[in-house]
Write a protein that holds these residues in place. Structure first.
Motif, PDB file in Angstrom:
ATOM      1  N   ASP A  84       0.776  -1.241   0.000  1.00 30.16           N
ATOM      2  CA  ASP A  84       0.000   0.000   0.000  1.00 30.16           C
ATOM      3  C   ASP A  84       0.806   1.290   0.000  1.00 30.16           C
ATOM      4  O   ASP A  84       0.326   2.326   0.448  1.00 30.16           O
ATOM      5  N   MET A  85       2.023   1.256  -0.539  1.00 28.63           N
ATOM      6  CA  MET A  85       2.778   2.490  -0.725  1.00 28.63           C
ATOM      7  C   MET A  85       2.355   3.108  -2.056  1.00 28.63           C
ATOM      8  O   MET A  85       2.132   2.407  -3.036  1.00 28.63           O
ATOM      9  N   GLU A  86       2.217   4.440  -2.073  1.00 29.20           N
ATOM     10  CA  GLU A  86       1.672   5.129  -3.241  1.00 29.20           C
ATOM     11  C   GLU A  86       2.650   6.031  -3.972  1.00 29.20           C
ATOM     12  O   GLU A  86       2.597   6.146  -5.189  1.00 29.20           O
ATOM     13  N   THR A  87       3.508   6.725  -3.232  1.00 32.64           N
ATOM     14  CA  THR A  87       4.419   7.667  -3.877  1.00 32.64           C
ATOM     15  C   THR A  87       5.807   7.558  -3.255  1.00 32.64           C
ATOM     16  O   THR A  87       5.958   7.126  -2.109  1.00 32.64           O
ATOM     17  N   PHE A  88       6.797   7.952  -4.047  1.00 31.66           N
ATOM     18  CA  PHE A  88       8.140   8.083  -3.498  1.00 31.66           C
ATOM     19  C   PHE A  88       8.858   9.189  -4.248  1.00 31.66           C
ATOM     20  O   PHE A  88       8.523   9.520  -5.382  1.00 31.66           O
ATOM     21  N   SER A  89       9.830   9.783  -3.561  1.00 32.56           N
ATOM     22  CA  SER A  89      10.694  10.771  -4.193  1.00 32.56           C
ATOM     23  C   SER A  89      12.109  10.508  -3.703  1.00 32.56           C
ATOM     24  O   SER A  89      12.313   9.896  -2.655  1.00 32.56           O
ATOM     25  N   VAL A  90      13.066  10.961  -4.479  1.00 36.61           N
ATOM     26  CA  VAL A  90      14.463  10.701  -4.169  1.00 36.61           C
ATOM     27  C   VAL A  90      15.223  12.017  -4.153  1.00 36.61           C
ATOM     28  O   VAL A  90      15.048  12.853  -5.046  1.00 36.61           O
ATOM     29  N   LYS A  91      16.048  12.192  -3.142  1.00 30.54           N
ATOM     30  CA  LYS A  91      16.909  13.367  -3.069  1.00 30.54           C
ATOM     31  C   LYS A  91      18.351  12.896  -2.973  1.00 30.54           C
ATOM     32  O   LYS A  91      18.710  12.148  -2.063  1.00 30.54           O
ATOM     33  N   PHE A  92      19.150  13.309  -3.937  1.00 29.07           N
ATOM     34  CA  PHE A  92      20.582  13.039  -3.925  1.00 29.07           C
ATOM     35  C   PHE A  92      21.268  14.288  -3.395  1.00 29.07           C
ATOM     36  O   PHE A  92      21.031  15.384  -3.889  1.00 29.07           O
ATOM     37  N   ASP A  93      22.095  14.125  -2.385  1.00 24.66           N
ATOM     38  CA  ASP A  93      22.827  15.246  -1.812  1.00 24.66           C
ATOM     39  C   ASP A  93      24.300  14.989  -2.064  1.00 24.66           C
ATOM     40  O   ASP A  93      24.846  13.976  -1.618  1.00 24.66           O
ATOM     41  N   LEU A 125       1.150   5.876   6.244  1.00 22.65           N
ATOM     42  CA  LEU A 125       2.494   5.515   6.685  1.00 22.65           C
ATOM     43  C   LEU A 125       3.436   6.297   5.779  1.00 22.65           C
ATOM     44  O   LEU A 125       3.412   6.120   4.556  1.00 22.65           O
ATOM     45  N   GLU A 126       4.218   7.194   6.373  1.00 22.44           N
ATOM     46  CA  GLU A 126       5.141   8.045   5.617  1.00 22.44           C
ATOM     47  C   GLU A 126       6.505   7.966   6.289  1.00 22.44           C
ATOM     48  O   GLU A 126       6.605   8.039   7.513  1.00 22.44           O
ATOM     49  N   PHE A 127       7.548   7.807   5.474  1.00 23.47           N
ATOM     50  CA  PHE A 127       8.876   7.665   6.049  1.00 23.47           C
ATOM     51  C   PHE A 127       9.950   8.030   5.033  1.00 23.47           C
ATOM     52  O   PHE A 127       9.707   8.062   3.833  1.00 23.47           O
ATOM     53  N   ASP A 128      11.123   8.322   5.574  1.00 21.62           N
ATOM     54  CA  ASP A 128      12.324   8.542   4.778  1.00 21.62           C
ATOM     55  C   ASP A 128      13.269   7.386   5.052  1.00 21.62           C
ATOM     56  O   ASP A 128      13.425   6.959   6.196  1.00 21.62           O
ATOM     57  N   VAL A 129      13.885   6.892   4.002  1.00 22.27           N
ATOM     58  CA  VAL A 129      14.980   5.945   4.141  1.00 22.27           C
ATOM     59  C   VAL A 129      16.231   6.724   3.778  1.00 22.27           C
ATOM     60  O   VAL A 129      16.328   7.292   2.689  1.00 22.27           O
ATOM     61  N   MET A 130      17.171   6.763   4.704  1.00 17.97           N
ATOM     62  CA  MET A 130      18.371   7.571   4.530  1.00 17.97           C
ATOM     63  C   MET A 130      19.584   6.654   4.401  1.00 17.97           C
ATOM     64  O   MET A 130      19.750   5.723   5.201  1.00 17.97           O
ATOM     65  N   SER A 131      20.391   6.923   3.375  1.00 18.79           N
ATOM     66  CA  SER A 131      21.588   6.110   3.174  1.00 18.79           C
ATOM     67  C   SER A 131      22.463   6.172   4.411  1.00 18.79           C
ATOM     68  O   SER A 131      22.512   7.171   5.113  1.00 18.79           O
ATOM     69  N   ASN A 132      23.140   5.060   4.660  1.00 18.40           N
ATOM     70  CA  ASN A 132      24.041   4.953   5.803  1.00 18.40           C
ATOM     71  C   ASN A 132      25.280   4.221   5.310  1.00 18.40           C
ATOM     72  O   ASN A 132      25.362   3.011   5.375  1.00 18.40           O
ATOM     73  N   GLY A 133      26.195   4.975   4.742  1.00 17.99           N
ATOM     74  CA  GLY A 133      27.363   4.388   4.110  1.00 17.99           C
ATOM     75  C   GLY A 133      27.116   4.144   2.629  1.00 17.99           C
ATOM     76  O   GLY A 133      26.060   4.465   2.088  1.00 17.99           O
ATOM     77  N   LYS A 134      28.112   3.593   1.989  1.00 14.77           N
ATOM     78  CA  LYS A 134      28.057   3.341   0.550  1.00 14.77           C
ATOM     79  C   LYS A 134      27.086   2.204   0.248  1.00 14.77           C
ATOM     80  O   LYS A 134      27.126   1.162   0.902  1.00 14.77           O
TER      81      LYS A 134
END
Length: 148
Positions: free
Chosen positions: A29-38, A128-137
């Protein structure tokens, strides 16, 4: 074997979550996602460039923001929602992103930052809304089976 080519609908991107890669599952049931590259970019102005800037990317991070509905009883949805009140290493877990062409980008210890679970209007389905944040390579696995 290569995945699809050409244009594609966004739902062909798929996400896998879990305590480890071996037990990872999709999230219902996830509907949208966006990606941010920093990108951390260092700049300097050497004399030999006559005032023109030189640049070198020296750091990277990715934040993937996902939103949808809270589905109690779905393994992936419950895994993510279960990170709501966790801190430190307990807020980490496996996250894999499979692209339509078959490329997989994954982290064994991605950081789960839950931003909303269940809050909304009385007539809406609980989010349900969340961010997944990179943690290392990340590990990048190409459709041919090799690593990037």
């Amino acid at each position: 074997m290569a995945g699809k080519t050409g244009v594609y609908p966004c739902y062909e991107n798929q996400f896998q979550v879990g305590a480890s890669k071996e037990g990872a599952t999709s999230i219902a049931d996830m509907e949208t996602f966006s990606v941010k590259f920093d990108n951390g970019v260092e700049e300097w102005y050497p004399f030999d460039q006559e005032g023109w800037v030189r640049r070198l990317p020296t750091a990277k991070s990715i934040t993937i923001s996902v939103s949808g509905k809270r589905n109690v009883g779905d393994t992936g949805n419950d895994f993510v929602a279960g990170k709501t009140f966790k801190n430190g290493r307990d807020a980490e877990g496996y996250f894999g992103w499979t692209f339509p062409d078959g490329t997989v980008i994954s982290w064994n210890n991605a950081v789960y930052n839950i931003t909303n679970t269940g809050a909304g209007k009385s007539t809406e389905v609980g989010p349900l809304e969340f961010d997944v944040m990179s943690n290392g390579k990340p590990t990048i696995t190409l459709p041919s089976g090799g690593d990037a």
